[in-house]
Each structure stands twice: as C-alpha cells, then as structure tokens.
Design a protein around this motif. Structure first.
Motif, short mmCIF file in Angstrom:
data_model
loop_
_atom_site.label_atom_id
_atom_site.label_comp_id
_atom_site.label_asym_id
_atom_site.label_seq_id
_atom_site.Cartn_x
_atom_site.Cartn_y
_atom_site.Cartn_z
N LYS A 204 -0.23 -9.09 21.73
CA LYS A 204 -0.97 -7.84 21.91
C LYS A 204 -1.54 -7.43 20.54
O LYS A 204 -0.94 -7.70 19.51
N PHE A 205 -2.67 -6.76 20.55
CA PHE A 205 -3.33 -6.28 19.32
C PHE A 205 -3.63 -7.45 18.37
O PHE A 205 -3.56 -7.30 17.14
N GLU A 206 -3.98 -8.62 18.93
CA GLU A 206 -4.14 -9.79 18.07
C GLU A 206 -5.31 -9.63 17.08
O GLU A 206 -5.25 -10.12 15.96
N GLY A 207 -6.36 -8.92 17.52
CA GLY A 207 -7.48 -8.68 16.60
C GLY A 207 -7.05 -7.90 15.37
O GLY A 207 -7.43 -8.22 14.24
N LEU A 208 -6.23 -6.87 15.61
CA LEU A 208 -5.72 -6.07 14.50
C LEU A 208 -4.81 -6.90 13.60
O LEU A 208 -4.87 -6.80 12.37
N ILE A 209 -3.99 -7.74 14.23
CA ILE A 209 -3.05 -8.57 13.46
C ILE A 209 -3.82 -9.54 12.56
O ILE A 209 -3.46 -9.75 11.40
N LYS A 210 -4.90 -10.12 13.10
CA LYS A 210 -5.71 -11.03 12.28
C LYS A 210 -6.36 -10.28 11.11
O LYS A 210 -6.54 -10.84 10.02
N ALA A 211 -6.68 -9.00 11.34
CA ALA A 211 -7.30 -8.21 10.26
C ALA A 211 -6.32 -8.04 9.09
O ALA A 211 -6.76 -7.86 7.94
N TYR A 212 -5.04 -8.14 9.40
CA TYR A 212 -4.04 -7.99 8.34
C TYR A 212 -4.04 -9.15 7.35
O TYR A 212 -3.42 -9.08 6.30
N PHE A 213 -4.73 -10.24 7.69
CA PHE A 213 -4.88 -11.31 6.71
C PHE A 213 -5.49 -10.74 5.42
O PHE A 213 -5.20 -11.22 4.32
N TYR A 214 -6.33 -9.68 5.59
CA TYR A 214 -7.02 -9.08 4.46
C TYR A 214 -6.48 -7.68 4.14
O TYR A 214 -6.35 -7.31 2.97
N ILE A 215 -6.13 -6.91 5.19
CA ILE A 215 -5.65 -5.54 4.99
C ILE A 215 -4.37 -5.50 4.17
O ILE A 215 -4.14 -4.57 3.39
N LYS A 216 -3.51 -6.56 4.36
CA LYS A 216 -2.19 -6.52 3.70
C LYS A 216 -2.32 -6.42 2.17
O LYS A 216 -1.41 -5.94 1.50
N TRP A 217 -3.46 -6.86 1.62
CA TRP A 217 -3.66 -6.74 0.17
C TRP A 217 -4.13 -5.34 -0.22
O TRP A 217 -4.00 -4.94 -1.38
N LEU A 218 -4.65 -4.59 0.76
CA LEU A 218 -5.13 -3.23 0.50
C LEU A 218 -3.99 -2.21 0.59
O LEU A 218 -4.00 -1.20 -0.14
N VAL A 219 -2.99 -2.48 1.45
CA VAL A 219 -1.90 -1.52 1.69
C VAL A 219 -1.17 -1.11 0.41
O VAL A 219 -0.96 0.09 0.16
N PRO A 220 -0.76 -2.04 -0.46
CA PRO A 220 -0.04 -1.60 -1.67
C PRO A 220 -0.87 -0.70 -2.57
O PRO A 220 -0.33 0.22 -3.20
N PHE A 221 -2.20 -0.93 -2.61
CA PHE A 221 -3.06 -0.05 -3.42
C PHE A 221 -3.11 1.35 -2.83
O PHE A 221 -3.12 2.36 -3.56
N LEU A 222 -3.13 1.46 -1.50
CA LEU A 222 -3.14 2.76 -0.85
C LEU A 222 -1.84 3.52 -1.13
O LEU A 222 -1.86 4.73 -1.37
N ILE A 223 -0.72 2.80 -1.10
CA ILE A 223 0.57 3.45 -1.36
C ILE A 223 0.65 3.93 -2.81
O ILE A 223 1.06 5.06 -3.11
N VAL A 224 0.24 3.05 -3.74
CA VAL A 224 0.25 3.43 -5.17
C VAL A 224 -0.68 4.62 -5.41
O VAL A 224 -0.35 5.57 -6.15
N ALA A 225 -1.85 4.59 -4.76
CA ALA A 225 -2.82 5.69 -4.91
C ALA A 225 -2.23 7.00 -4.40
O ALA A 225 -2.43 8.08 -4.99
N ALA A 226 -1.48 6.93 -3.28
CA ALA A 226 -0.85 8.15 -2.73
C ALA A 226 0.15 8.74 -3.70
O ALA A 226 0.20 9.97 -3.90
N PHE A 227 0.93 7.89 -4.33
CA PHE A 227 1.89 8.37 -5.34
C PHE A 227 1.18 8.94 -6.56
O PHE A 227 1.55 10.01 -7.07
N TYR A 228 0.17 8.22 -7.00
CA TYR A 228 -0.47 8.56 -8.27
C TYR A 228 -1.36 9.80 -8.16
O TYR A 228 -1.33 10.70 -9.01
N PHE A 229 -2.18 9.86 -7.10
CA PHE A 229 -3.19 10.90 -7.00
C PHE A 229 -2.70 12.14 -6.24
O PHE A 229 -3.20 13.23 -6.45
N VAL A 230 -1.73 11.97 -5.33
CA VAL A 230 -1.32 13.10 -4.50
C VAL A 230 0.07 13.58 -4.86
O VAL A 230 0.32 14.76 -5.06
N GLY A 231 1.03 12.62 -4.93
CA GLY A 231 2.37 13.05 -5.30
C GLY A 231 3.45 12.28 -4.58
O GLY A 231 3.19 11.45 -3.71
N LEU A 232 4.68 12.58 -4.94
CA LEU A 232 5.84 11.86 -4.43
C LEU A 232 5.98 11.99 -2.92
O LEU A 232 6.23 11.01 -2.21
#
Length: 595
Positions: A204-232
């Motif tokens: 199920k959701f195979e299209g989304l799962i395939k997108a994670y081939f690329y999204i997975k490299w973006l996720v850590p930047f989003l998390i770091v950005a949330a800590f850095y720009f917004v807060g704990l």
C-alpha cells in the motif's frame, strides 16, 4: 580407494587440522581483544566526558567505528573457523569411506521406486547403493541432478562432455573439498524455499514509499532546521511526527509484509553458504564446456561482485529492522523496511530467475564434483569408450562390481553372437553379482564416470530392464507370481526396442517347477524371436539346451565352486559352458537337513 589416495587424505587432514588450530587460536585472541577494547573504551569515554562535548562526540564515533571494525573482523575469523570445521568433516568422511564406513552424505532413498525398470535390482538408491557411493551433493538440486543422471541415458556427445568435466574436477581435490565444505551444513535446501524470497509483496502507498528513495535525505535537514530555526519543542515534535508517520505506513502494510519477513528472517546466514560456493565457482578458470557453461549461468552484477552478496546486502538491511536501537534512527528518516523491500523487488526484476540460475549452476558442480571425487578415489578404474551402434554392444575387460571392495573381476563381451547369454552356476557362486556388475558399470559409463574395469567399450543409449528381486505386495494385493507376471509383461514390451538389454535372475520362482521350465523356455524363445539382448541367470540346466538350436545367437556361461573337507569355496570367475555341479544339497546338509 588405494593406499596412495588414503595417504593423501591423511596428509590433507593433518594440514587442515593445523590450519584449524591456528584459526581457533586467532579467534580466541581477537575475542580477548574485543573484551579489552570494551573496557578501554569505557575508561577513555569516562575521561572524555571531562572535555568538550564536540570532542567527546567525535572521539565516541571513532571508538564505535573501531569497535565495529573489530567485530566484523572477529565475525570473518569465526566464519573461516567454521569453514575449517566443515572441511575437516569432508576429509574425515573420505577417510571413513576408505575404511569401509558409510558416507555421511545422502543415499538417495527418496528416489527409490519399486516399479522402476532397474533401479531396485541394481542397487541404484538406498543403503549400499551406487548413489550413496558417488554422492557428495547437499542441495536439493544437486541430489536431483545426480539421481536424474542415473535415471536418464545421455547421448554419446554428452557422455564425453561429462567425462571432460569429471576429469577436470578429479585433479582439483582441494577445490572440491572447499566447495563441498561450503555447502556441507545445508540440509536439502531447494529452489522452492529460496525462490520464495524472489516474490516480495505489493505494498500500500507504494508510490509514496518509492518517493522516499529521495525524501529520506531531506528528512534530517527538516529536523535540524526545526531545532535550529524554531526551537527544541518543535524539533522534538518533528521527530515524533516522522516516527509516527513512518511506523504508521509500515504498520499499514504489516499484514502484507509479515509472511515475507518471516521467510527472509535469518536468510542472510543461509545465503552466506551459497555465496561462498558461488565465489569458488567464479574464482576458478574452467576448461571443460559443461563447467564453463555452469559458471556462465551465474547472473552477473554491474559492480562485478558476487550476485548473492548483492542480494544478501539488501536482505541484511531489512533484517536490521529487528534491532530496536538501530530501528529508532532507521524509521526516523523513512518507513525503512518498506523502502528496502521495494528496492529488493526492483533488484529482482533486473535479475529474473536469480536463484534458479544460481542453484542450477551449483547443482551442476555438485554433480561433477561428486563424480570427480569418485574418479580420484578409484584410480584403478577407467573411463569407458562410448560407441555409436544401433544395437547393444558391450566389451568389458577385468570388470568388477563397483560396490564390492576387492571384487573378483571378469572379462565379458556381449554382442550379436551371444545376444542371449545364459549363466548357470551353484548358489552363491556369483551369477546375480555378475548381472549387477554389468548393469552398474553401464550406468556409471553413461554418467560420465570411470567404471570398475580395466577396459570397457559400450554402445550408446542401452536401455536397461531387470527382473531380479521380486516382492509380493499386501498393499496392492499382489502375490509373488503376480509380481513376476507384471515383470515379464514389462520385459516383453521392452524387447521390442533394439537398444534394450534385459537382465534376468532366476525367473518364475513363484510357481511349480514344470510351469517354471515351460515359462522360462518360452521367454528365451521370445528373446530370440524379437532379436533382443538378454543376460539370464538360471539353475535349470534344461534351459541351456536352447544354445544348441540357436548357436549363432546364444552362448552359455557358468560359475562353479569347489568343495574341500566340507568347506565350499568360490572363485567367482566366469567361464564358457554349462555348470555341471550344484551345491544346494551340501548347503542344506550343513544346516542339519538329511538330503
């Protein structure tokens, strides 16, 4: 097996035992180093905590990386030690076989068929069988390949190709032993079990799962950005969100993936055994066509690495999901198990029939490795000459039974002038054994193996049919005589073929002597009428008179015994003519009957 080969195995055993001792000592040393590394790391880390956080973090990563490398090195040494253990078992088995002990390899009992035209009578499968003597295969494919070689005749060209492969492996004893050791702990593994790994489920959701081939490299930047720009608080919330999302996607597919993950669990260990076998095949240069083709059948990867290693690397990543510590980080960035599953399916699509090709290649090397071991162990045997002939033609010089150590050997020709060979002789004189000697050596000849003879010439494509062991059947409500009638019906049909060779040992034992004689003579007449080929052992001298009526087609042979001081002795030598002395009365008197 002769003294020269026995000495080789003893020397080889001693060498591997020394290598095993060194490998075990090395494993123990590295185990000690691991323990010391843990203690040292704890002490160093304690003092590092008194420094800056950055320095502590960097040093901690370096320590973990070093410990990881040490663990991997220890695992490699442990695998090598285990292989040495299996190699010792392989060599010890050959020594045991030379001493008359049973081989620890399978005897092929699963392939027994009481209705087969010859396998039961010629001891092809089961205890004390040709299969058991030859077999050094472990995989289901290897066992089946060897069994089929006993059951199906090969053409003249294929037989010579087989001989070429057997001869090449005969002179590579250490390669054979390493190959056999690599597969030794496999228990009848077949294409069915491993092919199941080639069919990952649709998700199920195979299209989304395939997108994670690329999204997975973006996720850590989003998390770091949330800590850095917004807060704990927002940073921690982003971690919780991604974990919830990824575990949720994985959970939604659990019903689909759980059965597959159950099959794949622990598969990397089994794949390691096949990987090593494939490495051995790929690393060797092969000159014979069958072995070259077997090597070429193994799928190639773009990276040039062992194809099983490519498959195993993806499987090991999937298995990492069961590591609770690692799972936190893996699922933080993606629905990890599903992403790897999709990648595995894409890899399989690029490598169709992956396991079928690999296992068929391994099976081929198991088959010819088994025959190469037989040839190495039996240096006094010879490779037969296979000739084109539209009839049955056999010439054997000093041929013996391949399953009897120190068997008495005989010369024998079978052709147009003795297409019906009648063999008479007393009880236990060697008639049945000689029929089996002929049949077994024909089977070995078509396998591409050496035969138990100094010389053998045999025409291609002989179809064997036998009538030797007769059993009644309560299950099928069949008496002994009914079983004999069924055998005779089979033989009469078989004799319509110009390539059939019929082996008969004392026919019609389940009826009275008069009907037995009439039936036996009628059968022999049918052999002549059909212009067929048969070797018939009998106690009834009256059947031998048929040679007087058909001197150009029938010959009599016999085995005899000698009696001295009440002791019976046999020379087991085949002679032309009719036996004139029988020992049944003497044997009966020896057990107390007054005859």
């Amino acid at each position: 097996m002769k003294n020269k080969e026995e000495r080789y195995y003893q020397q080889r055993l001693k060498k591997v035992q020394e290598e095993y001792a060194k490998a075990k000592s090395k494993v123990n040393r590295v185990s000690t180093y691991r323990l010391l590394a843990i203690i040292a790391s704890a002490v160093i880390f304690y003092f590092l905590l008194k420094t800056t956080i950055l320095f502590t973090a960097i040093a901690g990563v370096c320590i973990l990386f070093g410990f990881y490398k040490l663990v991997k090195y220890h695992d490699k040494l442990s695998d090598d030690l285990e292989l040495k253990t299996l190699l010792l078992k392989v060599i010890q088995n050959e020594i045991g076989v030379s001493d008359g002990k049973k081989s620890i390899y399978g005897n092929g009992a699963a392939f027994e068929d009481i209705k087969h035209p010859y396998t039961g009578d010629l001891d092809v499968f089961g205890e004390f069988s040709l299969f058991h003597k030859v077999n050094r295969a472990k995989t289901a494919g290897g066992l089946l390949a060897l069994a089929n070689s006993f059951l199906k005749n090969a053409g003249i060209e294929e037989v010579y190709q087989r001989q070429e492969a057997v001869k090449e492996l005969e002179i590579k004893p250490e390669w054979r032993q390493n190959f056999q050791a690599s597969l030794f702990s496999i228990e009848n593994a077949g294409i069915e079990q491993l092919s199941a790994l080639e069919k990952p489920p649709k998700l199920k959701f195979e299209g989304l799962i395939k997108a994670y081939f690329y999204i997975k490299w973006l996720v850590p930047f989003l998390i770091v950005a949330a800590f850095y720009f917004v807060g704990l608080t927002v940073g921690m919330s982003s971690i919780a969100f991604f974990l919830f999302l990824h575990y949720g996607i994985s959970g939604a597919n659990k019903e689909l993936t759980a059965p597959y993950f159950s099959k794949i669990k622990g598969a990397s260990r089994e794949l390691d055994q096949y990987r090593l076998a494939v490495d051995l095949i790929l690393d060797e240069k092969w000159s014979s066509s069958l072995l070259r083709n077997g090597k070429e059948r193994i799928p190639e990867t773009h990276s040039g690495q062992n194809p099983i290693l490519s498959f195993k690397n993806i499987v090991k990543k999937i298995e990492m999901k069961d590591n609770q510590f690692a799972a936190f980080f893996l699922y933080l960035f993606s629905p990890f198990d599903l992403v790897q599953l999709v990648q595995l399916r894409e890899w399989i699509n690029k490598n169709p029939e992956f396991f079928e090709k690999i296992l068929s290649s391994i099976a081929r090397f198991e088959l010819y490795g088994s025959l190469g071991t037989l040839a190495f162990n039996e240096k006094d045997w010879t490779y037969p000459v296979i000739e084109e002939d539209n009839r049955v033609n056999i010439k054997m010089v000093q041929a013996g039974h391949p399953l009897i150590a120190g068997a008495v050997c005989n010369d024998f020709d079978l052709g147009k002038t003795n297409q019906l060979s009648l063999i008479t002789g007393s009880n236990m004189s060697g008639k049945s054994t000689f029929l089996r000697t002929t049949g077994c050596n024909i089977l070995l000849a078509y396998l591409g193996a050496p035969v138990c003879a100094k010389e053998m010439i045999v025409s291609e494509g002989i179809q064997l049919y036998s009538y030797m062991r007769i059993k009644d059947s309560l299950q099928e409500n069949a008496s002994t005589f009914k079983a004999e009638i069924d055998k005779i019906r089979m033989l009469l049909t078989a004799m319509n073929s110009p390539k059939a060779l019929v082996l008969v040992d004392e026919m019609l034992r389940g009826t009275n002597s008069e009907d037995k004689l009439k039936g036996s003579i009628a059968f022999l007449e049918e052999v002549i009428k059909k212009d067929a080929f048969a070797m018939v052992a009998t106690h009834d001298l009256r059947t031998t008179e048929i040679a007087e009526r058909y001197p150009e087609q029938v010959k009599n042979f016999y085995f005899e015994y000698d009696s001295k001081d009440g002791e019976l002795t046999f020379d087991y030598l085949l002679k032309e003519g009719v036996c004139q002395s029988f020992n049944a009365s003497e044997l009966l008197r020896s057990v107390g009957l007054n005859v």
